[in-house]
Design a protein around this motif. Structure first.
Motif, PDB file in Angstrom:
ATOM      1  N   THR A 116      26.448  33.994 -87.110  1.00 38.77           N
ATOM      2  CA  THR A 116      26.545  35.083 -88.094  1.00 38.77           C
ATOM      3  C   THR A 116      27.381  34.720 -89.316  1.00 38.77           C
ATOM      4  O   THR A 116      27.468  35.503 -90.258  1.00 38.77           O
ATOM      5  N   GLU A 117      27.986  33.539 -89.307  1.00 37.25           N
ATOM      6  CA  GLU A 117      28.754  33.087 -90.469  1.00 37.25           C
ATOM      7  C   GLU A 117      27.882  32.317 -91.453  1.00 37.25           C
ATOM      8  O   GLU A 117      28.349  31.926 -92.522  1.00 37.25           O
ATOM      9  N   ILE A 118      26.622  32.087 -91.097  1.00 38.95           N
ATOM     10  CA  ILE A 118      25.719  31.310 -91.950  1.00 38.95           C
ATOM     11  C   ILE A 118      24.768  32.231 -92.707  1.00 38.95           C
ATOM     12  O   ILE A 118      24.221  33.180 -92.148  1.00 38.95           O
ATOM     13  N   LYS A 119      24.586  31.932 -93.980  1.00 37.62           N
ATOM     14  CA  LYS A 119      23.592  32.621 -94.803  1.00 37.62           C
ATOM     15  C   LYS A 119      22.415  31.681 -95.058  1.00 37.62           C
ATOM     16  O   LYS A 119      22.588  30.459 -95.155  1.00 37.62           O
ATOM     17  N   ILE A 120      21.225  32.257 -95.175  1.00 33.63           N
ATOM     18  CA  ILE A 120      20.023  31.504 -95.506  1.00 33.63           C
ATOM     19  C   ILE A 120      19.384  32.112 -96.752  1.00 33.63           C
ATOM     20  O   ILE A 120      19.145  33.324 -96.811  1.00 33.63           O
ATOM     21  N   ILE A 121      19.125  31.277 -97.752  1.00 30.32           N
ATOM     22  CA  ILE A 121      18.373  31.697 -98.929  1.00 30.32           C
ATOM     23  C   ILE A 121      16.996  31.050 -98.859  1.00 30.32           C
ATOM     24  O   ILE A 121      16.890  29.815 -98.862  1.00 30.32           O
ATOM     25  N   LEU A 122      15.954  31.873 -98.744  1.00 29.15           N
ATOM     26  CA  LEU A 122      14.582  31.358 -98.736  1.00 29.15           C
ATOM     27  C   LEU A 122      13.985  31.535-100.127  1.00 29.15           C
ATOM     28  O   LEU A 122      14.029  32.635-100.691  1.00 29.15           O
ATOM     29  N   CYS A 123      13.414  30.457-100.668  1.00 24.47           N
ATOM     30  CA  CYS A 123      12.872  30.486-102.026  1.00 24.47           C
ATOM     31  C   CYS A 123      11.381  30.184-101.989  1.00 24.47           C
ATOM     32  O   CYS A 123      10.957  29.182-101.405  1.00 24.47           O
ATOM     33  N   ALA A 124      10.580  31.036-102.622  1.00 27.69           N
ATOM     34  CA  ALA A 124       9.134  30.853-102.653  1.00 27.69           C
ATOM     35  C   ALA A 124       8.632  30.926-104.091  1.00 27.69           C
ATOM     36  O   ALA A 124       9.314  31.440-104.980  1.00 27.69           O
ATOM     37  N   ASN A 125       7.428  30.427-104.298  1.00 28.78           N
ATOM     38  CA  ASN A 125       6.815  30.442-105.630  1.00 28.78           C
ATOM     39  C   ASN A 125       6.718  31.851-106.203  1.00 28.78           C
ATOM     40  O   ASN A 125       6.475  32.807-105.468  1.00 28.78           O
ATOM     41  N   SER A 126       6.851  31.939-107.513  1.00 31.14           N
ATOM     42  CA  SER A 126       6.678  33.225-108.186  1.00 31.14           C
ATOM     43  C   SER A 126       5.203  33.588-108.299  1.00 31.14           C
ATOM     44  O   SER A 126       4.835  34.765-108.269  1.00 31.14           O
ATOM     45  N   LYS A 127       4.344  32.570-108.432  1.00 31.63           N
ATOM     46  CA  LYS A 127       2.900  32.792-108.543  1.00 31.63           C
ATOM     47  C   LYS A 127       2.164  31.839-107.609  1.00 31.63           C
ATOM     48  O   LYS A 127       2.719  30.842-107.162  1.00 31.63           O
ATOM     49  N   ALA A 128       0.900  32.148-107.362  1.00 30.31           N
ATOM     50  CA  ALA A 128       0.117  31.402-106.383  1.00 30.31           C
ATOM     51  C   ALA A 128      -0.270  30.013-106.879  1.00 30.31           C
ATOM     52  O   ALA A 128      -0.513  29.801-108.067  1.00 30.31           O
ATOM     53  N   ALA A 129      -0.322  29.073-105.942  1.00 28.44           N
ATOM     54  CA  ALA A 129      -0.838  27.727-106.172  1.00 28.44           C
ATOM     55  C   ALA A 129      -1.314  27.191-104.824  1.00 28.44           C
ATOM     56  O   ALA A 129      -0.543  27.140-103.865  1.00 28.44           O
TER      57      ALA A 129
END
Length: 439
Positions: free
Chosen positions: A293-306
């Motif tokens: 619970t001390e760890i954070k995760i940032i998930l990043c995805a494309n803004s538009k489709a490809a």
């Protein structure tokens, strides 16, 4: 001092006209990118039957400001692995590769519409194909026509040409179906991993799954061929299809040791494909990190489709559904906010880390990210292979291209080069490149 040349007089005139009329625009809130489909190339390479005698240059406006990743060594950063204007062998290979696969995309454009037999749709798909092939022909004659030629620019050019004829997110149907199947299998996959009591065994299975998910790449011809034969209908088949000797490398051992000693407090992960890749590959890894619970995760995805890359909107929907399956995800997403989602600002299968969404850049700084993970050939090989960060980084991908695998075998400095035998014993080679930051 560097000597820089603009492509043609129309390019210079367009820039001047833009600057003259844009004084009232708030440039601090958005950025621009070139639309290759609507811009003309160097005049020497122009087709003689071009109906428009004037040079053209078109910029598209992004909805937000793009800035460099704050943990990137941006002064020495070059996004692309290979400059195709200089590497003739690579240029010939990739131009021929994109030319050979164009019919696959023409058919997919037609398939993406509700009525696949509609004459206007078939005609538009044919026009897209012609437009893209014309651009490739120009680039064969003059590789510098659109500036620096790279695999990334060829991929972006294809997306721009599809958009020119109103073909957007052409794999949306396939992504929805694969997301549905993946979510139905997620609970069993999480339970299987949870039952592994040994720490090293559990994390090996997590990273095996993380890599196996990356097999599901609709932009890779080798995946398409295997899929047609029914060789990758089940995730277990994907697990068996990769060379898993990556865990024998020093890089892997060092990463596992740092995970075991709780070195990381915030992980920023740039995801790749929708479906099995995201749900059965990435999410189990995310769940395991979030158990602390001390760890954070940032998930990043494309803004538009490809291609079949997951978009930010799709990521949000998948995570909300996955929260109903995993209490760890539910707790982190809705209560502790240890799971954070961002759009990366990209509309490409590749990733230029000097141009990411400003909100993501701020989050990377404010949450003190100490591990960056880049997944997939587009984000970790074609771009960012040599990127250096002011934190630890992991670049991982399944190499689904034989020519590229042969190229990697020639890189004697690459730790896993000995394993790059393409489809040896019917297994895809993998890249697992962990780099520890040393200040």
């Amino acid at each position: 001092m560097d000597c820089l040349f603009l492509r043609h007089e129309g390019y210079l005139g367009a820039i001047g006209a833009f600057l003259k009329t844009s004084q009232d625009l708030d440039h601090a809130n958005f950025s621009w990118f070139e639309n290759y489909a609507h811009s003309s190339a160097h005049k020497a390479s122009r087709l003689r039957n071009d109906s428009n005698p004037f040079d053209r240059f078109e910029l598209n406006q992004e909805e937000f400001k793009l800035v460099h990743c704050p943990l990137l060594d941006h002064e020495n950063y070059v996004p692309d692995l290979v400059d195709l204007t200089k590497d003739e062998e690579a240029r010939q290979y990739w131009l021929n590769c994109f030319e050979k696969t164009i019919e696959t995309y023409e058919k997919q454009c037609i398939k993406s519409y509700a009525n696949e037999n509609d004459e206007s749709t078939i005609k538009k798909a044919g026009e897209f194909k012609k437009s893209y092939l014309n651009k490739l022909y120009e680039l064969k004659k003059s590789p510098f026509s659109f500036g620096r030629l790279t695999v990334r620019s060829l991929l972006d050019l294809r997306e721009h040409c599809m958009a020119e004829f109103q073909f957007f997110d052409v794999y949306s149907k396939e992504k929805r179906e694969e997301n549905k199947q993946g979510l139905e299998l997620l609970d069993d996959r999480l339970a299987y991993i949870q039952n592994m009591q040994n720490f090293e065994q559990r994390w090996l299975e997590l990273f095996r799954g993380f890599l196996a998910g990356n097999v599901y790449d609709y932009g890779a011809q080798s995946f398409i061929e295997k899929q047609k034969k029914g060789h990758l209908e089940k995730f277990t088949q994907a697990l068996r299809s990769i060379d898993d000797t990556f865990h024998k490398t020093d890089a892997y051992s060092e990463l596992i040791e740092r995970i075991k000693s709780n070195k990381y407090k915030c992980v920023c992960l740039f995801v790749d494909n929708s479906g099995f890749d995201l749900i059965l590959g990435v999410l189990p890894l995310v769940v395991e990190f979030l158990k602390n619970t001390e760890i954070k995760i940032i998930l990043c995805a494309n803004s538009k489709a490809a291609i079949n890359d997951v978009t930010f909107q799709e990521l949000v929907l998948v995570i909300k559904k996955a929260c109903k399956i995993s209490h760890v995800l539910n707790e982190a997403f809705y209560k502790t906010e240890n799971l954070i989602l961002f759009e990366n600002g990209s509309a490409s299968p590749c990733l230029d880390l000097s141009r990411i969404n400003i909100d993501l850049a701020k989050a990377i700084s404010s949450h003190n990210v100490d591990l960056i993970v880049l997944e997939g050939m587009g984000r970790a090989v074609h771009t960012n292979f040599d990127a250096k960060f002011m934190c630890d980084s992991l670049k991982s991908a399944v190499i689904k291209n034989k020519w590229l695998a042969e190229r990697f075998k020639q890189l004697s400095t690459f730790e896993s080069s000995h394993s790059f035998e393409f489809l040896k014993e019917d297994k895809f080679p993998v890249m697992f490149k962990f780099e520890k930051f040393s200040s």
